[in-house]
Design a protein around this motif. Structure first.
Motif, PDB file in Angstrom:
ATOM      1  N   ARG A 191      27.765  11.671  44.622  1.00 40.04           N
ATOM      2  CA  ARG A 191      26.351  12.029  44.839  1.00 40.04           C
ATOM      3  C   ARG A 191      26.115  12.576  46.245  1.00 40.04           C
ATOM      4  O   ARG A 191      25.380  13.533  46.439  1.00 40.04           O
ATOM      5  N   ASP A 192      26.739  11.977  47.235  1.00 41.40           N
ATOM      6  CA  ASP A 192      26.512  12.384  48.623  1.00 41.40           C
ATOM      7  C   ASP A 192      27.318  13.610  49.033  1.00 41.40           C
ATOM      8  O   ASP A 192      26.903  14.364  49.921  1.00 41.40           O
ATOM      9  N   TYR A 193      28.478  13.810  48.414  1.00 43.77           N
ATOM     10  CA  TYR A 193      29.365  14.865  48.877  1.00 43.77           C
ATOM     11  C   TYR A 193      29.608  15.984  47.861  1.00 43.77           C
ATOM     12  O   TYR A 193      30.439  16.858  48.089  1.00 43.77           O
ATOM     13  N   ALA A 194      28.872  15.973  46.757  1.00 41.27           N
ATOM     14  CA  ALA A 194      29.060  17.020  45.743  1.00 41.27           C
ATOM     15  C   ALA A 194      28.762  18.409  46.311  1.00 41.27           C
ATOM     16  O   ALA A 194      29.322  19.408  45.859  1.00 41.27           O
ATOM     17  N   TRP A 195      27.879  18.479  47.331  1.00 34.07           N
ATOM     18  CA  TRP A 195      27.521  19.778  47.918  1.00 34.07           C
ATOM     19  C   TRP A 195      28.741  20.483  48.511  1.00 34.07           C
ATOM     20  O   TRP A 195      28.768  21.711  48.606  1.00 34.07           O
ATOM     21  N   ILE A 196      29.740  19.706  48.890  1.00 33.38           N
ATOM     22  CA  ILE A 196      30.939  20.314  49.476  1.00 33.38           C
ATOM     23  C   ILE A 196      31.635  21.215  48.464  1.00 33.38           C
ATOM     24  O   ILE A 196      32.234  22.237  48.821  1.00 33.38           O
ATOM     25  N   THR A 197      31.540  20.861  47.180  1.00 36.17           N
ATOM     26  CA  THR A 197      32.243  21.628  46.150  1.00 36.17           C
ATOM     27  C   THR A 197      31.634  23.005  45.935  1.00 36.17           C
ATOM     28  O   THR A 197      32.259  23.852  45.288  1.00 36.17           O
ATOM     29  N   THR A 198      30.420  23.224  46.429  1.00 33.97           N
ATOM     30  CA  THR A 198      29.819  24.559  46.307  1.00 33.97           C
ATOM     31  C   THR A 198      29.922  25.348  47.610  1.00 33.97           C
ATOM     32  O   THR A 198      29.469  26.485  47.677  1.00 33.97           O
ATOM     33  N   SER A 199      30.513  24.751  48.616  1.00 33.29           N
ATOM     34  CA  SER A 199      30.632  25.414  49.917  1.00 33.29           C
ATOM     35  C   SER A 199      31.854  26.320  49.938  1.00 33.29           C
ATOM     36  O   SER A 199      32.688  26.310  49.026  1.00 33.29           O
ATOM     37  N   LEU A 200      31.985  27.078  51.012  1.00 31.07           N
ATOM     38  CA  LEU A 200      33.134  27.974  51.161  1.00 31.07           C
ATOM     39  C   LEU A 200      34.440  27.194  51.207  1.00 31.07           C
ATOM     40  O   LEU A 200      35.480  27.702  50.776  1.00 31.07           O
ATOM     41  N   LEU A 201      34.408  25.968  51.699  1.00 25.87           N
ATOM     42  CA  LEU A 201      35.620  25.158  51.753  1.00 25.87           C
ATOM     43  C   LEU A 201      36.276  25.062  50.384  1.00 25.87           C
ATOM     44  O   LEU A 201      37.498  25.196  50.261  1.00 25.87           O
ATOM     45  N   PHE A 202      35.475  24.852  49.336  1.00 28.38           N
ATOM     46  CA  PHE A 202      36.024  24.691  47.995  1.00 28.38           C
ATOM     47  C   PHE A 202      36.110  26.006  47.228  1.00 28.38           C
ATOM     48  O   PHE A 202      36.920  26.122  46.303  1.00 28.38           O
ATOM     49  N   LYS A 203      35.283  26.977  47.547  1.00 26.77           N
ATOM     50  CA  LYS A 203      35.309  28.254  46.825  1.00 26.77           C
ATOM     51  C   LYS A 203      36.213  29.279  47.487  1.00 26.77           C
ATOM     52  O   LYS A 203      36.383  30.390  46.977  1.00 26.77           O
ATOM     53  N   ALA A 204      36.820  28.920  48.626  1.00 26.89           N
ATOM     54  CA  ALA A 204      37.692  29.843  49.354  1.00 26.89           C
ATOM     55  C   ALA A 204      38.809  30.447  48.504  1.00 26.89           C
ATOM     56  O   ALA A 204      39.162  31.621  48.691  1.00 26.89           O
ATOM     57  N   PRO A 205      39.436  29.690  47.564  1.00 28.97           N
ATOM     58  CA  PRO A 205      40.501  30.299  46.772  1.00 28.97           C
ATOM     59  C   PRO A 205      40.079  31.579  46.052  1.00 28.97           C
ATOM     60  O   PRO A 205      40.862  32.524  45.946  1.00 28.97           O
ATOM     61  N   ALA A 206      38.835  31.629  45.562  1.00 26.86           N
ATOM     62  CA  ALA A 206      38.377  32.826  44.855  1.00 26.86           C
ATOM     63  C   ALA A 206      38.274  34.015  45.806  1.00 26.86           C
ATOM     64  O   ALA A 206      38.725  35.125  45.492  1.00 26.86           O
ATOM     65  N   PHE A 207      37.684  33.814  46.979  1.00 23.54           N
ATOM     66  CA  PHE A 207      37.578  34.893  47.966  1.00 23.54           C
ATOM     67  C   PHE A 207      38.968  35.329  48.433  1.00 23.54           C
ATOM     68  O   PHE A 207      39.226  36.528  48.611  1.00 23.54           O
ATOM     69  N   PHE A 208      39.864  34.357  48.607  1.00 17.24           N
ATOM     70  CA  PHE A 208      41.225  34.658  49.055  1.00 17.24           C
ATOM     71  C   PHE A 208      41.958  35.504  48.019  1.00 17.24           C
ATOM     72  O   PHE A 208      42.644  36.469  48.366  1.00 17.24           O
ATOM     73  N   VAL A 209      41.801  35.165  46.754  1.00 18.66           N
ATOM     74  CA  VAL A 209      42.436  35.950  45.686  1.00 18.66           C
ATOM     75  C   VAL A 209      41.939  37.390  45.720  1.00 18.66           C
ATOM     76  O   VAL A 209      42.722  38.338  45.594  1.00 18.66           O
ATOM     77  N   GLY A 210      40.634  37.581  45.909  1.00 15.05           N
ATOM     78  CA  GLY A 210      40.085  38.934  45.994  1.00 15.05           C
ATOM     79  C   GLY A 210      40.663  39.712  47.152  1.00 15.05           C
ATOM     80  O   GLY A 210      41.004  40.901  47.022  1.00 15.05           O
ATOM     81  N   ALA A 211      40.806  39.060  48.319  1.00 14.64           N
ATOM     82  CA  ALA A 211      41.370  39.727  49.494  1.00 14.64           C
ATOM     83  C   ALA A 211      42.831  40.097  49.278  1.00 14.64           C
ATOM     84  O   ALA A 211      43.282  41.174  49.682  1.00 14.64           O
ATOM     85  N   VAL A 212      43.581  39.212  48.621  1.00  8.19           N
ATOM     86  CA  VAL A 212      44.995  39.498  48.337  1.00  8.19           C
ATOM     87  C   VAL A 212      45.118  40.693  47.395  1.00  8.19           C
ATOM     88  O   VAL A 212      45.990  41.556  47.576  1.00  8.19           O
ATOM     89  N   ILE A 213      44.246  40.764  46.401  1.00 15.39           N
ATOM     90  CA  ILE A 213      44.260  41.908  45.487  1.00 15.39           C
ATOM     91  C   ILE A 213      43.987  43.197  46.255  1.00 15.39           C
ATOM     92  O   ILE A 213      44.622  44.240  46.007  1.00 15.39           O
ATOM     93  N   ALA A 214      43.039  43.140  47.196  1.00 13.43           N
ATOM     94  CA  ALA A 214      42.749  44.323  48.021  1.00 13.43           C
ATOM     95  C   ALA A 214      43.993  44.752  48.806  1.00 13.43           C
ATOM     96  O   ALA A 214      44.300  45.950  48.901  1.00 13.43           O
ATOM     97  N   LEU A 215      44.718  43.792  49.356  1.00 16.97           N
ATOM     98  CA  LEU A 215      45.953  44.102  50.085  1.00 16.97           C
ATOM     99  C   LEU A 215      46.986  44.749  49.172  1.00 16.97           C
ATOM    100  O   LEU A 215      47.639  45.739  49.540  1.00 16.97           O
ATOM    101  N   ILE A 216      47.132  44.207  47.966  1.00 22.75           N
ATOM    102  CA  ILE A 216      48.105  44.744  47.017  1.00 22.75           C
ATOM    103  C   ILE A 216      47.730  46.163  46.610  1.00 22.75           C
ATOM    104  O   ILE A 216      48.577  47.065  46.552  1.00 22.75           O
ATOM    105  N   VAL A 217      46.446  46.374  46.343  1.00 21.40           N
ATOM    106  CA  VAL A 217      45.978  47.691  45.904  1.00 21.40           C
ATOM    107  C   VAL A 217      46.186  48.738  46.990  1.00 21.40           C
ATOM    108  O   VAL A 217      46.662  49.842  46.737  1.00 21.40           O
ATOM    109  N   VAL A 218      45.839  48.398  48.236  1.00 21.68           N
ATOM    110  CA  VAL A 218      45.994  49.345  49.342  1.00 21.68           C
ATOM    111  C   VAL A 218      47.467  49.663  49.585  1.00 21.68           C
ATOM    112  O   VAL A 218      47.836  50.802  49.882  1.00 21.68           O
ATOM    113  N   SER A 219      48.331  48.661  49.423  1.00 20.28           N
ATOM    114  CA  SER A 219      49.766  48.892  49.644  1.00 20.28           C
ATOM    115  C   SER A 219      50.373  49.776  48.566  1.00 20.28           C
ATOM    116  O   SER A 219      51.345  50.500  48.816  1.00 20.28           O
ATOM    117  N   GLY A 220      49.805  49.732  47.353  1.00 20.24           N
ATOM    118  CA  GLY A 220      50.325  50.538  46.256  1.00 20.24           C
ATOM    119  C   GLY A 220      51.683  50.085  45.755  1.00 20.24           C
ATOM    120  O   GLY A 220      52.367  50.823  45.040  1.00 20.24           O
TER     121      GLY A 220
END
Length: 372
Positions: A191-220
């Motif tokens: 109840r007290d710490y559920a907000w952490i799961t919606t923060s960047l700390l917990f959602k970072a994997p999704a943003f990181f995956v997007g950035a890695v895809i951008a790196l792969i695409v640019v590298s060709g």
């Protein structure tokens, strides 16, 4: 990337060709979120689910994960392209572009929400992305994801400015903190710490995956040129996503992410694979419909939840208890949400998008073709 073999396309050409595919992905993401909220509001959640369509409907919150991957891809792309050209991307330009993209429309909805509720007590906190859930009645329910997006926007310039070794250390610290919160801190006090799961700390994997895809695409360096191979891989990843989301479809409630805190990692990876396969297509999948939904996706994301809630109240007050009546009310709320989102896009969002594109630095012209 296109279907033909040979050398990779020049960055500007490749980026231009991917615009339609990104629209497809935005359309998928917004459809999942809107249909999930609408369908779950009008129809009770089954105790078990085997139908893949129902699984994706009731676990439609996964569309937000796809949105985060899109942001990771699009927001990191200017920095990656600038680094490839041996220059730095302006931090001021980054913040200016992001601000013009989300603030005018979001602030408009904050103002309207406070006006409808009849209280401006939460107005300033909402402007600072500090209001979510039911803090502003039904209107702020989806605002949590915008706060997470803004956290990512603030962090990106710093990440691209760090040396690789420092970046690696930051990654290790993040992983340790993530594991500590997920395994020790949150389970004992959801109840007290559920907000952490919606923060960047917990959602970072999704943003990181997007950035890695951008790196792969640019590298060709990685391409899937065979249409049959893409189809086969898509079926595999779709099946794995279905299995992963099955429990979420049945049990998704507020705080679910706190109960299953590690699910975001495989979820982001599987969506990332689907994302990459879409970028390999030489044409769009959803055509004009996908482009339209992608165009209004931000406004639709902000407007749909209150409309769904009001639609449920109105339907119940008129005795809409039969299955076909609920389906009719469900479809009506979706159509009304789309209409209002289109009006919002034309009157509020589009003028600032034009200003945003005019304000973009001239040398970033090729980025203009892909950034929303």
């Amino acid at each position: 990337m296109n279907d033909s073999g040979g050398a990779a396309l020049p960055p500007s050409t490749a980026q231009h060709k991917r615009l339609g595919q990104l629209d497809d992905l935005r359309a998928i993401a917004i459809t999942l979120v809107v249909v999930m909220h609408g369908y779950a509001a009008f129809f009770s959640r089954p105790s078990e689910m085997l139908n893949p369509l129902l699984i994706f409907i009731y676990a439609g919150g996964t569309g937000v994960t796809l949105f985060f991957i899109l942001s990771g891809y699009l927001v990191s792309m200017p920095f990656i392209l600038a680094g490839r050209e041996g220059r730095s991307y302006s931090t001021l330009e980054h913040f200016k572009q992001r601000a013009l993209r989300i603030l005018p429309t979001y602030y408009f909805y904050v103002f309207i929400s406070c006006l409808v509720v009849g209280s401006f007590e939460k107005f300033i906190p909402a402007l600072l992305f500090l209001v979510s859930g039911n803090e502003l009645s039904i209107y702020s329910n989806v605002w949590w994801s915008l706060a997470t997006e803004v956290q990512f926007y603030l962090l990106v310039p710093l990440l691209f400015a760090l040396k690789k070794r420092v970046l690696l250390v930051c990654g290790v610290v993040w992983a340790l903190l993530y594991f500590y919160c997920a395994h020790f801190l949150i389970p004992g006090n959801i109840r007290d710490y559920a907000w952490i799961t919606t923060s960047l700390l917990f959602k970072a994997p999704a943003f990181f995956v997007g950035a890695v895809i951008a790196l792969i695409v640019v590298s060709g360096r990685l391409r899937v040129t065979s249409g049959m191979a893409r189809l086969g891989l898509f079926v595999v990843f779709f099946a794995l996503l279905t299995l992963l989301l099955q429990d979420k479809a049945v049990n998704d409630r507020p705080g679910y992410a706190a109960v299953r805190p590690f699910d975001i990692i495989p979820e982001a990876l599987l969506w990332g694979c689907v994302f990459f396969l879409f970028l390999q297509n030489s044409s769009t999948v959803f055509g004009v419909c996908g482009h339209f939904l992608a165009k209004i996706s931000f406004s639709l994301y902000l407007v749909h939840y209150p409309i769904v809630f009001i639609g449920v109240v109105v339907a119940k007050s008129h005795g809409a208890v039969g299955s076909w009546e609920r389906y009719a009310a469900f479809v009506a709320t979706l159509l009304l949400s789309i209409i209002l989102a289109w009006v919002s896009f034309k009157l509020v969002e589009e003028p600032f998008l034009r200003l945003k594109n005019r304000a973009r630095a001239p040398r970033d012209g090729l980025v203009r073709r892909v950034l929303p």
